[in-house]
Every structure is written in C-alpha cells, then in structure tokens.
Design an enzyme around this catalytic site. Sequence first.
Site, PDB file in Angstrom:
ATOM      1  N   ASP A   1       3.468  -7.388   0.694  1.00  0.00           N
ATOM      2  CA  ASP A   1       4.856  -7.483   1.235  1.00  0.00           C
ATOM      3  C   ASP A   1       5.966  -7.943   0.290  1.00  0.00           C
ATOM      4  OD1 ASP A   1       3.395  -7.280   3.745  1.00  0.00           O
ATOM      5  OD2 ASP A   1       4.432  -8.851   4.601  1.00  0.00           O
ATOM      6  N   ASP A   2       7.082  -7.382   0.461  1.00  0.00           N
ATOM      7  CA  ASP A   2       8.401  -7.944  -0.089  1.00  0.00           C
ATOM      8  C   ASP A   2       8.751  -7.167  -1.400  1.00  0.00           C
ATOM      9  OD1 ASP A   2       8.257  -9.570   1.986  1.00  0.00           O
ATOM     10  OD2 ASP A   2       8.437 -11.393   0.788  1.00  0.00           O
TER      11      ASP A   2
ATOM     12  N   HIS B   1       9.891  -2.942   5.986  1.00  0.00           N
ATOM     13  CA  HIS B   1      10.221  -4.341   6.185  1.00  0.00           C
ATOM     14  C   HIS B   1      11.550  -4.901   6.042  1.00  0.00           C
ATOM     15  CE1 HIS B   1       7.961  -8.188   5.894  1.00  0.00           C
ATOM     16  NE2 HIS B   1       8.362  -8.790   4.622  1.00  0.00           N
TER      17      HIS B   1
ATOM     18  N   HIS C   1      15.118  -8.076   4.141  1.00  0.00           N
ATOM     19  CA  HIS C   1      14.244  -8.996   4.479  1.00  0.00           C
ATOM     20  C   HIS C   1      14.878 -10.126   5.485  1.00  0.00           C
ATOM     21  CE1 HIS C   1      10.982 -11.751   3.641  1.00  0.00           C
ATOM     22  NE2 HIS C   1      10.485 -10.833   3.426  1.00  0.00           N
TER      23      HIS C   1
ATOM     24  N   HIS D   1       1.551 -11.077  -1.262  1.00  0.00           N
ATOM     25  CA  HIS D   1       3.070 -10.701  -1.608  1.00  0.00           C
ATOM     26  C   HIS D   1       3.214 -10.132  -2.944  1.00  0.00           C
ATOM     27  CE1 HIS D   1       3.567 -13.088   1.957  1.00  0.00           C
ATOM     28  NE2 HIS D   1       4.622 -12.467   2.214  1.00  0.00           N
TER      29      HIS D   1
HETATM   30 ZN   LIG Z   1       8.379 -10.379   3.615  1.00  0.00          ZN
END
Ligand SMILES: [Zn+2]
Length: 203
Positions: free
Chosen positions: A33-34, A84, A88, A172
Amino acid sequence: MFIEQLPNWVRRLYPGVKWREDATSKVIYLTFDDGPIPEVTPWVLDVLDRYEIKATFFCVGDNVRKHPEVYQEVLRRGHRVGNHTFNHLRGFEIGCSRYVENVHKASEWIESDLFRPPHGQLRYAQLDALLPEYRIVQWDVISRDYNGKLKPEKVLNIVKRYARNGSIVVFHDSIKAEKNMKFALPKALDYWIKQGFTFRTLE
Ligand SMILES: [Zn+2]
C-alpha cells in the site's frame, strides 16, 4: 492479537468486503500500500522478481501522478494494481461524497476494479457507494511495518505468525515502513516458500 488479525465478528460488520481468499489452498496474496514512490517501490519490484512472485499494489493516486514511471514499472513487471484514494483519506473523517469523489479522482490515474480504504476506515455510506463499482479489499494480516516503534524483527514475527491459507497480507512501499518492510519481506518470503506457500495477485 487484535490489530494484526481482526476477529471474524469485526469482519462481518462489513458485508461484501474481502478479508481473505480461499482458505483451502496454500496461497498467500501479498499487497503493498501507499506507493508508488521511487525510493521504495523499485526495491520491492526487484525482490518480487527475484522470487518470481506477482503481488497487488494499492496505489495512492497522487503518487501515481507524481511518479508515473514507477507506476508503469509496477504494471510492466506483471503486478496488479488497486485504488487507494487520491489523497490517502481517512474515511471516518470525511463525508461520503467527498470521499467517493477522491476515489474517482484516483481512478483517472489507476485503472482497476479493486479498492482498499486507507487506514481500513470506511463508513457504511462510503461502502454502499463504492461496492457497485469496486471489489473492496481489507486484509487478513497487517504487518504493521509502518509503525516506527516496532523493531523489524517484530514485524517479521507478526507476518510469520499470522499468515495462513488464503491470507491477504499488507506491507507498505512507503518511507515510513521502509526499514521494517525491507527487513521483513525477504525473510518472510523465504519462510513461506519453505512451508510450501505460493503467491498470487488478488482475484
Ligand atoms: Zn494506506
């Protein structure tokens, strides 16, 4: 523990949301993620290539806008991507229409039918608004690699301890998680491979 692997009664509060894939097959679904960011994502891509593993990257739209070449590299290497949000956003702190708008803004950069809410936060109105368009994915195991207070060894132990058949595991590709993730990921892969697990992108 509660955080790393949420109990089923919590999961059942979110009808229609995916927490785990098929529990009868020895498959782990890695998710990152991210990202995408040039500082961390290419490192993850190289590790996954070395192990010949395909994973799913839940991208922040604004990062794709800033680093389109890194995003293209994720796709070129055969991985799957998911939305996503663009900024954020924390679902609990924002109204439904602004939230959905932000998801749609991200979709101008990320072509995908997968969505994961940042911080796992999603109100029912947001869930209802997004379910017709997206397959919404939470997780079975969260590594907590983003937590700077945790030692890298602890993060490794978390994922080793909780991953099981059909687990959707979250790491992440972010600056915050870099140190813990870089330590834990290759060692966890070695461990799982020895146990006979294979890896797939989310369905
Ligand atoms: Zn995230």
